[in-house]
Write a protein that holds these residues in place. Structure first.
Motif, PDB file in Angstrom:
ATOM      1  N   LEU A  51      -5.093  39.507  36.639  1.00 17.88           N
ATOM      2  CA  LEU A  51      -4.011  39.245  36.783  1.00 17.88           C
ATOM      3  C   LEU A  51      -3.416  38.378  37.809  1.00 17.88           C
ATOM      4  O   LEU A  51      -4.674  38.268  39.233  1.00 17.88           O
ATOM      5  N   LEU A  53      -1.939  35.864  41.141  1.00 16.93           N
ATOM      6  CA  LEU A  53      -0.573  36.203  41.750  1.00 16.93           C
ATOM      7  C   LEU A  53      -0.468  35.187  42.751  1.00 16.93           C
ATOM      8  O   LEU A  53      -1.242  34.935  43.611  1.00 16.93           O
ATOM      9  N   ILE A  84      -2.487  47.529  42.574  1.00 13.12           N
ATOM     10  CA  ILE A  84      -3.670  46.999  42.168  1.00 13.12           C
ATOM     11  C   ILE A  84      -5.182  47.210  41.506  1.00 13.12           C
ATOM     12  O   ILE A  84      -6.299  47.076  41.560  1.00 13.12           O
ATOM     13  N   LEU A  87      -5.511  48.939  38.989  1.00 15.51           N
ATOM     14  CA  LEU A  87      -5.797  48.026  37.244  1.00 15.51           C
ATOM     15  C   LEU A  87      -7.964  47.640  37.473  1.00 15.51           C
ATOM     16  O   LEU A  87      -8.330  47.078  36.801  1.00 15.51           O
ATOM     17  N   ARG A  88      -7.870  47.803  38.678  1.00 11.35           N
ATOM     18  CA  ARG A  88      -8.846  47.791  39.098  1.00 11.35           C
ATOM     19  C   ARG A  88     -10.075  48.801  38.481  1.00 11.35           C
ATOM     20  O   ARG A  88     -10.403  48.498  37.354  1.00 11.35           O
ATOM     21  N   ASP A  93      -9.643  42.378  36.511  1.00  8.03           N
ATOM     22  CA  ASP A  93      -9.804  42.012  38.165  1.00  8.03           C
ATOM     23  C   ASP A  93      -7.930  41.190  38.187  1.00  8.03           C
ATOM     24  O   ASP A  93      -6.703  41.071  37.650  1.00  8.03           O
ATOM     25  N   VAL A  94      -8.251  40.717  39.738  1.00  5.95           N
ATOM     26  CA  VAL A  94      -6.904  40.890  40.099  1.00  5.95           C
ATOM     27  C   VAL A  94      -7.071  39.387  41.487  1.00  5.95           C
ATOM     28  O   VAL A  94      -8.597  39.537  41.911  1.00  5.95           O
ATOM     29  N   MET A 114      -9.946  41.734  45.909  1.00  7.26           N
ATOM     30  CA  MET A 114      -9.594  40.752  44.897  1.00  7.26           C
ATOM     31  C   MET A 114     -10.758  40.255  44.431  1.00  7.26           C
ATOM     32  O   MET A 114     -11.503  39.741  45.524  1.00  7.26           O
ATOM     33  N   TYR A 144      -0.164  35.718  35.321  1.00  5.13           N
ATOM     34  CA  TYR A 144       0.433  35.036  36.278  1.00  5.13           C
ATOM     35  C   TYR A 144       1.341  35.218  36.832  1.00  5.13           C
ATOM     36  O   TYR A 144       2.739  35.307  36.342  1.00  5.13           O
ATOM     37  N   VAL A 188       5.388  43.693  41.988  1.00  4.96           N
ATOM     38  CA  VAL A 188       3.488  43.631  41.001  1.00  4.96           C
ATOM     39  C   VAL A 188       3.411  45.174  40.883  1.00  4.96           C
ATOM     40  O   VAL A 188       2.280  44.613  39.948  1.00  4.96           O
ATOM     41  N   CYS A 192       1.814  45.948  37.862  1.00  2.24           N
ATOM     42  CA  CYS A 192       0.152  46.464  37.199  1.00  2.24           C
ATOM     43  C   CYS A 192       1.045  47.582  36.264  1.00  2.24           C
ATOM     44  O   CYS A 192      -0.394  47.452  35.204  1.00  2.24           O
TER      45      CYS A 192
END
Length: 212
Positions: A51, A53, A84, A87-88, A93-94, A114, A144, A188, A192
């Motif tokens: 992802l 941003l 975020i 997500l990790r 990944d971000v 990140m 994105y 955001v 997620c």
């Protein structure tokens, strides 16, 4: 017959009942049309491994704050940060790609661990190409999120294009998802949550945190 309509004195439906019937039919058709779109969105989200941003208007509300000494400040939403983090934990990944440079953005990106931090890039396309090269990912594996014209070049290339509620109309038109929240106010986190839900990880992660 709807309870909100008076009983018709004739064997035929009243105008009120006709109207209620049409509304019910419209709702049913909307639900039928929404489900395939939802499934298509989840299919796109399930393929995402990264992802990316924008910052101003996405991770922040777009407001630029300067001190008397010219130092720049920004406000970030904690729910975005936690999203975020989730997500990790899910192996996604971000990163950020922004045309402006800011020390506070660099600090926030590092706090959130990140993987890709691109600031002060005149053209986002080149940064995106480099990220693809470094990660080995294909465009359809990248999401994105952006809010303005500078983001269109990437939004039209990635597998999942996301726009916050405050995005300009041109960005919303190309987005696969427009969040209910505005940038800097949990938008955001919505992105997620979609990525996690597409992998059926929401309940597992919720259980982990609610029992720890």
């Amino acid at each position: 017959m709807s309870d909100s309509c008076p009983t018709s004195p004739t064997p035929y439906p009243s105008d009120c009942e006709d109207t209620e019937g049409l509304r019910t039919l419209a709702r049913q058709r909307k639900e039928e049309n929404t489900e395939p779109a939802r499934q298509a969105l989840f299919a796109r989200a399930a393929a995402i491994r990264l992802l990316l941003l924008d910052v101003d208007g996405v991770l922040t509300d777009g407001t630029l704050l300067y001190s008397g000494q010219g130092e720049e400040g920004k406000a970030f939403h904690t729910q975005d940060g936690f999203g975020i983090r989730l997500l990790r934990e899910a192996g996604i990944d971000v990163g950020v790609i922004t045309a402006r440079s800011s020390a506070v953005v660099g600090r926030r990106a590092e706090e959130l661990k990140m993987r890709y931090i691109y600031q002060g890039v005149p053209g986002k396309r080149e940064a995106f190409k480099e990220i693809l090269r470094l990660s080995g990912l294909r465009p359809y594996e990248v999401a994105y999120m952006g809010d303005d014209w500078l983001d269109l070049v990437l939004l039209q290339q990635v597998g999942l294009a996301v726009a916050p509620a405050n995005a300009v109309a041109e960005v919303k038109r190309v987005a696969h998802l427009v969040t209910e929240r505005q940038g800097g106010h949990g938008a955001v986190r919505e992105a997620c949550d979609l990525l996690l839900a597409s992998r059926n990880l929401t309940a597992e992660l919720l259980q982990r945190y609610s029992s720890s």
